[in-house]
Design an enzyme around this catalytic site. Structure first.
Site, short mmCIF file in Angstrom:
data_model
loop_
_atom_site.label_atom_id
_atom_site.label_comp_id
_atom_site.label_asym_id
_atom_site.label_seq_id
_atom_site.Cartn_x
_atom_site.Cartn_y
_atom_site.Cartn_z
N GLY A 1046 107.73 42.79 -5.25
CA GLY A 1046 108.16 42.93 -3.81
C GLY A 1046 108.34 41.34 -3.15
CG MET A 1047 109.29 38.88 0.93
SD MET A 1047 109.27 39.28 2.74
CE MET A 1047 110.83 40.58 2.82
N GLY A 1049 105.00 39.10 -3.82
CA GLY A 1049 104.26 39.42 -5.18
C GLY A 1049 104.86 40.42 -6.04
CG ASP A 1050 105.89 40.02 -9.49
OD1 ASP A 1050 106.62 40.12 -8.78
OD2 ASP A 1050 105.84 38.91 -10.29
CG ASP A 1161 108.70 46.72 7.47
OD1 ASP A 1161 109.66 47.56 7.76
OD2 ASP A 1161 108.44 46.39 6.72
#
Length: 1401
Positions: A1046-1047, A1049-1050, A1161
């Protein structure tokens, strides 16, 4: 040095030299006169740097002396004239100066070659890219352009065009010149260089001033004059002068001198010159004069040879009296290096000191350097590993304290950190361990190659320092497997998801463990000067075997889990596991025997499941109709046949892999004779010191006396490395179990064989060979030729492994039981079909049972007892089959004729040979009776001359009547039963709510601990936000496989090592100091939001684990993926299925808004589905908690400025967010986004998919446009109205989530559909069902709700009264919460839309 001869125009007259020429500026007269006297131009620019592609108008002098061969011209050839302009252009300077380079002073050199010509005319490289005007002079003597006032003529072609005209002849000339002069360096290899290559330093020779070869231009067609020029005396004089000059320069004398000069100094510098330069540099470095430095070097060289002698005679001295070995070696190597500094090169040193070129010196020197390099590498790698592990002893279990921001002491071992951070597979792929492996192999190679030199110089081997490094991967893997086993055994009753996860973990661990063991054995293999323990520790083998046993335990759990997805893939799954373990089992001591037994057990367990499946379904369905009975039993037979065939095929493959023995019975009283024959034929007694105590003796063939490892491999059914040799020699092993003591007169050899069980009866002998059937048959033939009639074959083929053979016997019995059950099922089916016309079904059952019995008979061919018993049962089946056809079927039907023929053929097959003699008299009489009756009706179907066929055709045309019977359906009153069930559910939920409240309170008390961080430390101030959270937890967990990135982290899967629950672990790294504070704020904001949420349609948050450089966030693992992944396969076509998702989306959003949280979001990528298909809102990174205002008249946006900030994804963003205008009711922006998501579910494409960028989307949204809604023929009118309400442009008028729950599109679906949701627990306070009164629920269900604002406000108020309890996050995975949506249950498993089952009244 190359010189440029510059030719200048005559005094004052300028006339055009060429027709159609561009005007060219020349050097002024005054400058020309001064440089004519000098006769030279600047030599510092290469000739091709003078080519300029100029577009400005310049003039050409009429008196220019051109460098042109004197050849006749061709009138009218303007292209050749133009070619001449470019071909002679090398003599034109970029500042309108025409130069000619003398070939006498220019050397042809491959570095200065024609690659400069391969591009268009351009400016010199020194001026390119520096902002210098290429039309201005870069020579100091040319400063002002001068133009002619005389008449001028222009070229009709561009300069580049003329360049390309002469390009081909130019290159051809170069090629021919290179071929003709083989003594000169070739320039052909430069033809294909690019323009970029010409600008590199490699394009020039080593000489200071590269020379230019003028010969390449002699053959270029560049005639610039015609016959009229020869008529002019002045022009003719100049042309003749140039012809004479050309003859001189191209003559033999000039060419010979050029070659002689090249050959005398090919490199441009002599050896003396280089020596002087080197001496000068040495003198300058040491601050001496050249003479003084030369004297110093001369004296120093006198001491070189003793140093070299010292190297040849070098030996390590005693460490107690001198320095350590490494220091001694380093000291002698430094002396050698000092000696090399007195010489320019190794060649000079070898010429001056011949000893330095001797093989003995170089052999010893290379050995010393290799030893020193390896020792230093070992020391460095040891320090690296010690720092990585955290202690100097490589103690992997030592617990070291770690930084913890909540103040609680957190100690963990190195292995636990490995599990938490990277996992086993990635750990052994890291650079540290790969470097370690390379150093170990390099050390072994060094010792092997220099073993003799090390011994001569008494260099100590570094095995004592290398052994800890070699054993480090073994120790690491051993502790990792031991720790993983300890945690795995704590799991009680794991579900199939946990079992799958652990299977993957242990599969990776086993493969890595075997690979490490193989690498160790390869490294430890004997080599000159290399002696490491060849076998790994026994503890490592034991933990590896324990891991294999637990792996089989997991396989058993998976196969017995009852997972329907695995129902018909059980054998495929087993075959894959067999292939995986077969590759690694050779390296696990004792693993092959355990694997054989376990796979035999698993295959038998699957066969037992098939038998239970058949028995449980024999009674048939409750509804006794022809269709239901046919469907039921057809499915039963088909499933049984498929599963049984696969299991039997796998079992046969498994048994053939381990069938390597045969048993013989020793004739009474012939034991001594057999022993004497064996001892006299070269057999030897293998003494094990274990089996002899039990009266069991191992006798081996003489070919195995020199190969004890092969003997062990045969005894334990292992793979043999030299199998072909063993087979060619027909080697075998005998296991003898005598009744009386024996006297062995032959050879006795002691063999180290571990104790093992032998299931051999007394007075028997077992012969063991390899698992190749040909080898076993050949060995039996040899043994029988020796023993003669002293033995009798008892078991033709079996496995020497006791458990495998027992499982094989169990398999035979199971096959017999299944066959009996299948045969008996015929009578059960006939009983179930009594009174129903199902003759076709009964016939197929008979056929299936007959074929099934035949297959079992072939499998039981080795056991005559079971085979005979089964034959009698199948023969009775054949008689019953004929009786069914003769007594119950329509004898006049042609189908009955076909059935009768098949039954008679099967009966004939079963009683052939001596089988008919095994039948008793009563059965034989019954067979004769039934066969006679069947033959009688068969005769009635014989068609003589086709008469019956004509009659049958006539009857077929006349019969047209079709009969049918009506079906009646009645429904009972179920209202009373439904009410009782509802009361029971309510009572159960109340009890569960009380238990949940008590559990949550207890967990809250356990989490009320911690320590205040020192806020004087700057970095700690940001961590206080995370560390002070009550959800900061410390659990033992293991990192799983990678899910997605993701933006921030993993995301990985994780396993709680204490409870075995699956987690989703988001890893956020905090290494970038520039974004550190913003990342911490982002994490804290998401934690603040998630801690307030506890709902079945919101992803569950468990807690956070804070470290110095990273943060782990633990959440619920949703195996179903995201809604975006689901929509990637297409839209949801069924509107009822769509409503199931919409109801969950609305309920989840209503709850989120009731907790004063804005998601901001919402999009399909942020909506997940669990393994049962439940919708889960996720990714609350952009979410915002808005504290409710104390004054009811104050709006949210007035007290929360963050609402004005731009957040979200443009294609799902509401207009008021982009415009920054009024926000409307709380959560209105999320309703717009929700409408976009629902629209995407309807259409299968994203909103605004027709736009090509996000700016265009934002423009249309800001312009109050709405996404395209499908036409009415694709969606219902209520659905269209629902979407249009979501896309209400005015946020003040846009409905809330609770308003949309009362929309007719939703309420109508709720009234008609019963949707179930999995049971779970949730506190009563967070249950949505208690917030709505029963009266309100009844009104909503009945559709008698009031659409007024007051009604929806009341419903919204009920949501706002809820306050979710904090999530208890330190006890592992919680069960999904139960949501009661107005007494409507949600679906149990919505994996894909087509799997949703719903019933409409």
């Amino acid at each position: 040095m190359g010189l440029e001869h510059t030719f200048y125009p005559a005094e004052d007259r300028f006339e055009p030299l060429l027709e159609h020429s561009e005007p060219v500026n020349f050097v002024p007269k005054e400058n020309a006169k001064s440089y004519v006297r000098q006769g030279f131009a600047s030599p510092h620019q290469s000739l091709m740097d003078n080519l300029v592609d100029s577009t400005e108008s310049t003039k050409r002098s009429e008196n220019f002396v051109s460098h042109i061969p004197l050849t006749p011209s061709h009138s009218g050839q303007s292209e050749k004239l133009m070619s001449t302009r470019t071909s002679h252009s090398p003599y034109i300077s970029p500042t309108m100066s025409y130069t000619n380079h003398s070939p006498a002073n220019l050397t042809r050199n491959s570095s200065f070659n024609h690659q400069h010509y391969s591009t268009t005319l351009r400016s010199p490289p020194s001026m390119r890219g520096r902002g210098i005007d290429v039309n201005s002079s870069h020579y100091p003597h040319i400063s002002r352009p001068r133009t002619s006032s005389d008449s001028q003529k222009m070229y009709t072609r561009a300069p580049v065009d003329y360049y390309y005209i002469q390009e081909n002849p130019y290159f051809n000339n170069i090629d021919q010149d290179s071929i003709s002069d083989k003594s000169l360096p070739s320039t052909n290899q430069s033809l294909h260089h690019s323009e970029e290559d010409t600008e590199s330093d490699n394009d020039f020779s080593e000489s200071i001033h590269p020379e230019f070869d003028i010969d390449v231009f002699y053959k270029v067609s560049n005639i610039l004059y015609d016959e009229s020029d020869l008529q002019d005396p002045e022009k003719r004089e100049r042309l003749e002068w140039h012809s004479m000059l050309s003859s001189v320069l191209k003559g033999d004398v000039m060419q010979t001198e050029k070659r002689r000069l090249r050959l005398t100094e090919p490199d441009g510098h002599s050896g003396t010159y280089i020596s002087e330069v080197w001496l000068g540099l040495q003198a300058w470095l040491h601050g001496r004069l050249n003479a003084d430095q030369a004297e110093v070097i001369r004296k120093s060289r006198e001491g070189v040879e003793p140093v070299l002698r010292e190297v040849i005679d070098f030996q390590i001295q005693d460490e107690e009296t001198t320095k350590p070995p490494l220091e001694q070696v380093t000291e002698i190597l430094e002396k050698v290096e000092q000696c090399k500094q007195f010489y320019i090169s190794s060649r000079e040193m070898e010429e001056n000191v011949p000893l330095s070129a001797s093989k003995e010196f170089n052999y010893k020197l290379n050995a010393l350097i290799s030893w020193s390099n390896v020792m230093e590498s070992i020391q460095v790698e040891t320090l690296v590993l010690q720092k990585w592990v955290g202690n100097d002893e490589f103690d992997l279990t030592m617990r070291t304290p770690q930084f913890n921001y909540d103040g609680v002491e957190n100690t963990s071992s190195f292995v636990e950190r490995i599990f938490r951070q990277s996992g086993l597979q990635r750990t052994f792929e890291q650079r540290t361990l790969t470097t370690l492996n390379r150093i170990i192999h390099q050390a072994k190679q060094t010792i092997s190659e220099n073993a003799q030199a090390f011994e001569e110089m008494k260099l100590p081997t570094y095995e004592d320092k290398l052994l800890p490094l070699v054993r480090f991967p073994i120790k690491l893997l051993e502790e990792a497997l031991r720790l993983r086993l300890a945690y795995a055994k704590k799991i009680k009753g794991p579900n199939f998801l946990i079992v799958d996860s652990m299977l993957d973990d242990f599969k990776i661990a086993l493969s890595v463990a075997v690979r490490i063991k193989r690498e160790y054995i390869k490294i430890a293999s004997p080599s000159p000067g290399w002696s490491l323990p060849t076998n790994v520790d026994e503890d490592y083998d034991n933990v590896l075997l324990d891991s294999l046993k637990f792996y089989f335990k997991l396989l058993t759990l998976k196969l017995s889990s009852g997972n329907k997805n695995l129902y018909f893939k059980e054998i495929d799954f087993l075959e894959n596991e067999w292939a995986f373990l077969n590759e690694h089992i050779y390296w696990i001591n004792g693993g092959d025997i355990h694997m054989a037994g376990q796979f035999s057990y698993l295959s038998n367990s699957l066969l037992l499941n098939v038998h239970r499946y058949v028995e449980s379904h024999l009674n048939g369905p409750t509804e006794r109709t022809a269709a239901s009975l046919t469907n039921w039993y057809s499915t039963l037979l088909k499933n049984t046949q498929i599963r049984f065939r696969k299991i039997l095929r796998f079992s046969e493959t498994l048994n053939s892999r381990f069938e390597n023995a045969s048993d013989f019975v020793i004739s009474e009283g012939h034991l001594p004779d057999l022993v004497n024959r064996l001892s006299t034929t070269g057999h030897f007694l293998a003494y094990t010191a274990n089996l002899e105590r039990d009266g069991v003796f191992v006798i081996a063939d003489h070919t195995l006396s020199e190969n004890p490892e092969a003997l062990k491999a045969l005894l334990f059914s292992k793979d043999i490395s030299n199998l072909e040799t063993i087979q060619q020699n027909c080697s075998y092993v005998l296991i003898l179990c005598p009744v009386h003591p024996i006297v062995w007169k032959g050879r006795i050899e002691k063999v180290d064989v571990p104790d093992f069980s032998v299931d051999l009866k007394t007075n028997r002998v077992r012969i063991i060979a390899s698992n190749k059937r040909e080898h076993l048959q050949a060995a039996k033939s040899v043994f029988q030729s020796i023993s003669g009639d002293l033995v009798t074959l008892a078991v033709e083929c079996r496995s020497s492994i006791t458990r495998v053979y027992k499982e094989f016997i169990r398999l035979s019995k199971l096959c017999m039981r299944i066959s009996s059950t299948v045969v008996d099922c015929v009578s059960a089916v006939r009983e179930a079909c009594s009174g129903v016309n199902c003759h076709d079904l009964i016939y197929h059952v008979f056929s299936f049972a007959a074929e099934f019995g035949q297959r079992i008979l072939r499998f039981l061919s080795f056991d005559s007892y079971w085979q005979t018993k089964l034959k009698r049962k199948i023969t009775s089946l054949a008689v019953e089959w004929i009786s069914f056809i003769c007594d119950e079927c329509d004898l006049m039907d042609r189908k009955t004729f076909r059935w009768g023929v098949g039954a008679l053929e099967f009966l004939m097959l079963m009683i052939r040979g001596n089988n008919i003699l095994l039948i008793d008299d009563a059965m034989f009489l019954k067979i004769r009776e039934k066969v006679g009756k069947s033959m009688a009706f068969l005769l009635t179907h014989f068609d003589v001359l086709g008469a019956k066929s004509k009659v049958a055709a006539k009857l077929q045309r006349e019969s047209t009547e079709v009969s049918s019977s009506p079906r009646l359906t009645s429904f009972g009153d179920v209202e009373e039963e439904a009410l009782s069930i509802q009361l029971l559910q309510k009572e159960t939920m109340l009890r569960i709510d009380e238990l949940e409240i008590e559990r949550n309170n207890t967990l809250l008390e356990r989490l009320a601990i911690g320590h205040v961080l020192d806020d004087s430390v700057f970095r700690n101030r940001d961590f206080i936000k995370l560390a002070s959270s009550f959800s900061n937890i410390t659990i033992r967990w293991q990192q799983g496989h990678f899910v997605r990135s993701g933006m921030f982290g993993d995301v990985y899967t994780g396993v709680n090592m204490e409870t075995g629950d699956l987690l989703a672990v988001k890893e956020i790294k905090l290494q970038d100091s520039r974004t550190f504070r913003s990342t911490v704020d982002q994490i804290h904001n998401e934690m603040t939001v998630l801690e307030r949420l506890n709902h079945p349609n919101v992803v569950t948050y468990y807690g956070v684990e804070v470290h110095r450089e990273k943060v782990y966030i633990f959440m619920e693992f949703c195996q179903g993926g995201s809604l975006a992944d689901l929509l990637a396969h297409g839209r949801i076509e069924d509107e009822n299925v769509l409503k199931v998702y919409v109801v969950q989306l609305l309920e989840g959003l209503a709850y989120i808004h009731s907790q004063h949280i804005l998601h901001r979001d919402i999009k399909p990528a942020n909506i997940l589905l669990d393994h049962r298909g439940m919708i889960k809102y996720s990714d609350f990174g952009s979410a915002l908690y808005v504290s409710p205002p104390t004054d009811p008249e104050v709006r949210y946006e007035d007290i929360q400025p963050e609402l004005q900030h731009l957040a979200g994804t443009p294609m799902y963003m509401a207009p008021e967010i982009i415009l920054g205008t009024k926000k409307g009711d709380f959560g209105a922006m999320d309703i717009w986004s929700l409408g976009c998501v629902i629209l995407e579910m309807m259409t299968g494409s994203t909103p605004w998919s027709e736009m090509d960028n996000e700016w265009a989307i934002m423009y249309h949204v800001a312009a109050m446009h709405t996404p395209s809604i499908p036409q009415n023929e694709k969606i219902s009118s209520l659905a269209r109205d629902f979407i249009e309400q979501c896309f209400e442009r005015d946020p003040e008028q846009r409905p809330r989530a609770v308003d949309l729950l009362t929309h007719p599109w939703i309420t109508d679906f709720r009234k008609k559909t019963i949707i179930t949701m999995p049971p779970a627990t949730i506190t009563k306070k967070t249950s949505l069902s208690h917030t709505i009164t029963e009266e309100k629920t009844a009104q909503l269900l009945a559709g008698r709700h009031d659409d007024s604002k007051a009604e929806t406000d009341s419903l919204a108020a009920s949501y706002k009264e809820e306050s979710a309890l904090p999530v208890a996050s330190n006890v592992g995975l919680r069960q999904p919460n139960e949501l009661r949506i107005d007494s409507i249950n949600l679906p149990p498993a919505i994996v894909t839309p087509d799997t949703i089952n719903y019933s409409v009244d």
